[in-house]
Design a protein around this motif. Structure first.
Motif, PDB file in Angstrom:
ATOM      1  N   ALA A  45      -8.741   0.441   3.812  1.00 14.57           N
ATOM      2  CA  ALA A  45      -8.835   0.848   2.416  1.00 14.57           C
ATOM      3  C   ALA A  45      -7.469   1.204   1.849  1.00 14.57           C
ATOM      4  O   ALA A  45      -7.088   0.751   0.758  1.00 14.57           O
ATOM      5  CB  ALA A  45      -9.785   2.032   2.282  1.00 14.57           C
ATOM      6  N   ALA A  46      -6.706   2.011   2.597  1.00 19.17           N
ATOM      7  CA  ALA A  46      -5.382   2.415   2.117  1.00 19.17           C
ATOM      8  C   ALA A  46      -4.439   1.220   2.011  1.00 19.17           C
ATOM      9  O   ALA A  46      -3.686   1.092   1.042  1.00 19.17           O
ATOM     10  CB  ALA A  46      -4.793   3.469   3.058  1.00 19.17           C
ATOM     11  N   ALA A  82      -5.537  -1.092  -0.924  1.00 22.59           N
ATOM     12  CA  ALA A  82      -5.182  -0.488  -2.207  1.00 22.59           C
ATOM     13  C   ALA A  82      -3.689  -0.618  -2.480  1.00 22.59           C
ATOM     14  O   ALA A  82      -3.269  -0.831  -3.628  1.00 22.59           O
ATOM     15  CB  ALA A  82      -5.602   0.979  -2.227  1.00 22.59           C
ATOM     16  N   ARG A  84     -10.765   8.032  -0.848  1.00 26.15           N
ATOM     17  CA  ARG A  84     -11.263   6.665  -1.010  1.00 26.15           C
ATOM     18  C   ARG A  84     -11.808   6.446  -2.415  1.00 26.15           C
ATOM     19  O   ARG A  84     -11.484   5.449  -3.071  1.00 26.15           O
ATOM     20  CB  ARG A  84     -12.345   6.390   0.039  1.00 26.15           C
ATOM     21  CG  ARG A  84     -13.102   5.081  -0.157  1.00 26.15           C
ATOM     22  CD  ARG A  84     -14.029   4.828   1.030  1.00 26.15           C
ATOM     23  NE  ARG A  84     -15.087   3.896   0.697  1.00 26.15           N
ATOM     24  CZ  ARG A  84     -16.284   4.254   0.250  1.00 26.15           C
ATOM     25  NH1 ARG A  84     -16.569   5.532   0.085  1.00 26.15           N
ATOM     26  NH2 ARG A  84     -17.194   3.345  -0.028  1.00 26.15           N
ATOM     27  N   LEU A 134      -9.133   6.296  -5.007  1.00 27.26           N
ATOM     28  CA  LEU A 134      -8.506   4.977  -5.062  1.00 27.26           C
ATOM     29  C   LEU A 134      -9.377   3.994  -5.840  1.00 27.26           C
ATOM     30  O   LEU A 134      -8.873   3.207  -6.650  1.00 27.26           O
ATOM     31  CB  LEU A 134      -8.261   4.452  -3.648  1.00 27.26           C
ATOM     32  CG  LEU A 134      -7.123   5.092  -2.858  1.00 27.26           C
ATOM     33  CD1 LEU A 134      -7.094   4.542  -1.436  1.00 27.26           C
ATOM     34  CD2 LEU A 134      -5.784   4.848  -3.542  1.00 27.26           C
ATOM     35  N   VAL A 135     -10.679   4.020  -5.588  1.00 26.77           N
ATOM     36  CA  VAL A 135     -11.589   3.109  -6.288  1.00 26.77           C
ATOM     37  C   VAL A 135     -11.528   3.342  -7.797  1.00 26.77           C
ATOM     38  O   VAL A 135     -11.317   2.414  -8.592  1.00 26.77           O
ATOM     39  CB  VAL A 135     -13.035   3.280  -5.781  1.00 26.77           C
ATOM     40  CG1 VAL A 135     -14.002   2.474  -6.665  1.00 26.77           C
ATOM     41  CG2 VAL A 135     -13.156   2.817  -4.338  1.00 26.77           C
ATOM     42  N   GLU A 170      -3.747   9.146   1.640  1.00 31.01           N
ATOM     43  CA  GLU A 170      -4.512   8.285   2.532  1.00 31.01           C
ATOM     44  C   GLU A 170      -3.626   7.545   3.525  1.00 31.01           C
ATOM     45  O   GLU A 170      -4.078   7.189   4.614  1.00 31.01           O
ATOM     46  CB  GLU A 170      -5.328   7.285   1.706  1.00 31.01           C
ATOM     47  CG  GLU A 170      -6.418   7.921   0.864  1.00 31.01           C
ATOM     48  CD  GLU A 170      -7.366   8.756   1.703  1.00 31.01           C
ATOM     49  OE1 GLU A 170      -8.067   8.186   2.563  1.00 31.01           O
ATOM     50  OE2 GLU A 170      -7.401   9.990   1.506  1.00 31.01           O
ATOM     51  N   SER A 185      -4.988   8.001   7.329  1.00 27.20           N
ATOM     52  CA  SER A 185      -5.605   6.829   7.946  1.00 27.20           C
ATOM     53  C   SER A 185      -4.986   6.449   9.278  1.00 27.20           C
ATOM     54  O   SER A 185      -5.394   5.459   9.898  1.00 27.20           O
ATOM     55  CB  SER A 185      -5.508   5.627   6.996  1.00 27.20           C
ATOM     56  OG  SER A 185      -4.155   5.288   6.735  1.00 27.20           O
ATOM     57  N   ASN A 207       1.864   1.552   4.796  1.00 22.68           N
ATOM     58  CA  ASN A 207       1.322   1.519   3.447  1.00 22.68           C
ATOM     59  C   ASN A 207       2.337   0.994   2.439  1.00 22.68           C
ATOM     60  O   ASN A 207       2.002   0.189   1.559  1.00 22.68           O
ATOM     61  CB  ASN A 207       0.865   2.926   3.049  1.00 22.68           C
ATOM     62  CG  ASN A 207      -0.067   2.912   1.866  1.00 22.68           C
ATOM     63  OD1 ASN A 207       0.357   3.093   0.725  1.00 22.68           O
ATOM     64  ND2 ASN A 207      -1.351   2.691   2.117  1.00 22.68           N
ATOM     65  N   GLY A 235      -9.050  -5.144  -5.571  1.00 23.95           N
ATOM     66  CA  GLY A 235      -8.620  -4.053  -4.709  1.00 23.95           C
ATOM     67  C   GLY A 235      -9.600  -2.898  -4.714  1.00 23.95           C
ATOM     68  O   GLY A 235      -9.911  -2.315  -3.669  1.00 23.95           O
ATOM     69  N   VAL A 263     -11.752  -1.468  -1.407  1.00 22.72           N
ATOM     70  CA  VAL A 263     -11.759  -0.064  -0.986  1.00 22.72           C
ATOM     71  C   VAL A 263     -13.186   0.479  -0.977  1.00 22.72           C
ATOM     72  O   VAL A 263     -13.584   1.226  -0.072  1.00 22.72           O
ATOM     73  CB  VAL A 263     -10.863   0.775  -1.912  1.00 22.72           C
ATOM     74  CG1 VAL A 263     -10.947   2.262  -1.531  1.00 22.72           C
ATOM     75  CG2 VAL A 263      -9.415   0.302  -1.830  1.00 22.72           C
ATOM     76  N   CYS A 276     -15.024  -0.470   2.128  1.00 22.52           N
ATOM     77  CA  CYS A 276     -14.527   0.129   3.374  1.00 22.52           C
ATOM     78  C   CYS A 276     -15.105   1.536   3.542  1.00 22.52           C
ATOM     79  O   CYS A 276     -14.402   2.545   3.452  1.00 22.52           O
ATOM     80  CB  CYS A 276     -13.005   0.177   3.371  1.00 22.52           C
ATOM     81  SG  CYS A 276     -12.201  -1.431   3.478  1.00 22.52           S
TER      82      CYS A 276
END
Length: 471
Positions: free
Chosen positions: A265-266, A269, A325, A328-329, A375, A379, A392, A440, A444, A447
């Protein structure tokens, strides 16, 4: 957020170093025309001037993160700041395109060490929870601030003195940060060092360099032999890197991380951020100058409507009471909506039309930047914060390099010349980057974290990287 003296020093120095590295990264965006003219750069040279620091960043960010965790985060940070300072001096003195491009690549190497180790320093100084979330917001604000200040600093010096002066300022600031970090920061490293992964470091650096160089050269023609050779070389080297990492006992990147939803996810993103909004904003400065007749300094101020808003929002993001998470979404969806509102630009569009969309998109970008900082550390296994930062940010800058290339190709597709064709190209490019942001967000969202089975207190599992953890 209450902090002790040690924590506040760490946060100030780490965020300051990140700010300077990002200023160096975006500085040429506003002064590409006078820089290219002074260096005698042709079309290909202009592309290299804009893209060369990305090669240094993308090539060594992951390696720098691993080295920082194993051999000292302060040491890596100071070394990176010194390299950034020296490379900035070389850029200021460069007589022609090639020496300048080499200096910019070296700036990327130094900047990579600073960025990767800075988030590791913050992760070590702040415990997981609200304190680290707030500190990650400050770090995210430094990222947004650097992206926006780079063009402003460069354009300001170009207008009042000379474009080279911006690089002297970056050199002085980097040297100052190196001295301050050496005196004020406490050294830290992972409890269990893995050792230097020489083969993995060399393969990743050379493979990423070949990939990014192929993307840069490809903008002048994708079928040319040099592009095909670079692309093939990148495939071979990066494949070899994966094979070596899968078999190595001292692998810099445990490939099992890619089976972890939080890491995916990280990373996803970060790629979407680079290939989406960062790619579009990298193109915007030149676009508004040529298509809308806005001055270089005016274009830099217009970009700051996005970046300055992202700084403020990143600082306030700690008040958002949702998981990283979902942050981020939501942030990526809002970034996509902001870019969607930038569609429909014509050659007669005024700068006032762009400001509300840029402010809204900046707010969303600040949310994403703050969440990415948090994140990236959360993570990866405990004690590997610099590795998380390196991985990242590698994803972010590789995504940016790919995104900028695609944006440049799409923007050049409309037939004709002049402001009308440029505006049509902008609309094609912004539609692409909008889609990247939405994809993206969907990635995320998919995930989902794994449910942890209830176990007795003495049941331990080995997290990726070999660090034991209790569930």
């Amino acid at each position: 957020m209450r902090m002790g003296t040690s924590e506040s020093r760490t946060l100030s120095v780490a965020a300051g170093g990140t700010l300077i590295a990002l200023i160096a990264f975006t500085a040429p965006l506003a002064t590409i025309n006078p820089t290219a003219a002074a260096l005698g750069a042709d079309t290909a040279g202009r592309t290299w001037i804009l893209s060369s620091m990305s090669i240094g960043l993308g090539a060594v960010l992951l390696s720098a993160g691993t080295i920082a965790d194993d051999f000292g985060r302060r040491r890596t940070f100071v070394g990176g700041a010194i390299v950034l300072a020296g490379a900035s001096v070389a850029a200021a003195l460069a007589p022609s395109t090639l020496p300048f491009v080499i200096a910019r690549i070296a700036q990327g190497v130094g900047g990579a060490a600073v960025i990767a180790s800075s988030l590791g320093l913050i992760a070590h100084a702040f415990l997981a929870g609200p304190a680290r979330a707030a500190a990650s917001g400050v770090w995210g604000a430094a990222v947004g601030g650097g992206i926006g200040l780079g063009p402003l600093v460069a354009a300001g010096f170009e207008r009042s003195a000379d474009w080279r002066d911006a690089y002297w300022v970056i050199a002085i600031a980097s040297g100052f940060v190196a001295v301050v970090a050496r005196r004020l920061l406490v050294e830290s490293r992972a409890e269990h060092a893995r050792g230097l992964d020489v083969a993995g470091t060399v393969l990743l650096a050379t493979g990423m360099s070949a990939l990014l160089a192929a993307l840069v050269e490809g903008r002048s023609g994708w079928g040319r032999p040099v592009v095909l050779v670079l692309a093939a070389t990148a495939v071979v080297l990066l494949t070899a890197f994966v094979i070596v990492e899968a078999r190595s006992r001292v692998a810099m990147l445990d490939l099992r991380l890619f089976t972890e939803p939080a890491f995916l996810a990280a990373t996803g993103a970060a790629v979407a951020t680079g290939a989406g909004i960062i790619a579009l904003m990298s193109y915007m400065g030149g676009f508004v100058s040529v298509a809308l007749g806005i001055s270089t300094l005016g274009a830099a101020w217009l970009l700051s409507a996005w970046s300055a808003t992202s700084v403020v929002t990143a600082l306030l993001a700690r008040r958002i009471r949702v998981s990283g998470r979902m942050q981020l979404v939501g942030g990526l969806v809002a970034v996509g909506l902001g870019q969607l509102s930038l569609l429909g630009i014509t050659s007669d569009t005024s700068w006032q039309r762009l400001v509300p969309s840029l402010v809204f998109t900046g707010m969303a970008s600040g949310v994403v930047n703050a969440a990415l900082g948090r994140e990236a550390v959360a993570s990866v296994p405990a004690g590997r914060g610099s590795l998380g930062s390196g991985a990242n940010n590698t994803a972010r800058y590789v995504g940016s390099a790919v995104g900028v290339t695609i944006v440049a190709v799409l923007a050049a597709r409309p037939a004709g010349s002049g402001a009308v064709a440029l505006a049509d190209g902008w609309n094609h490019a912004s539609l692409f980057t909008t889609g990247i942001s939405f994809v993206g967000a969907l990635l995320v969202l998919l995930c989902r974290p794994r449910r942890t089975p209830q176990t007795t207190p003495d049941t331990a599992v080995v997290a990726p990287g070999g660090a034991p953890s209790h569930r």
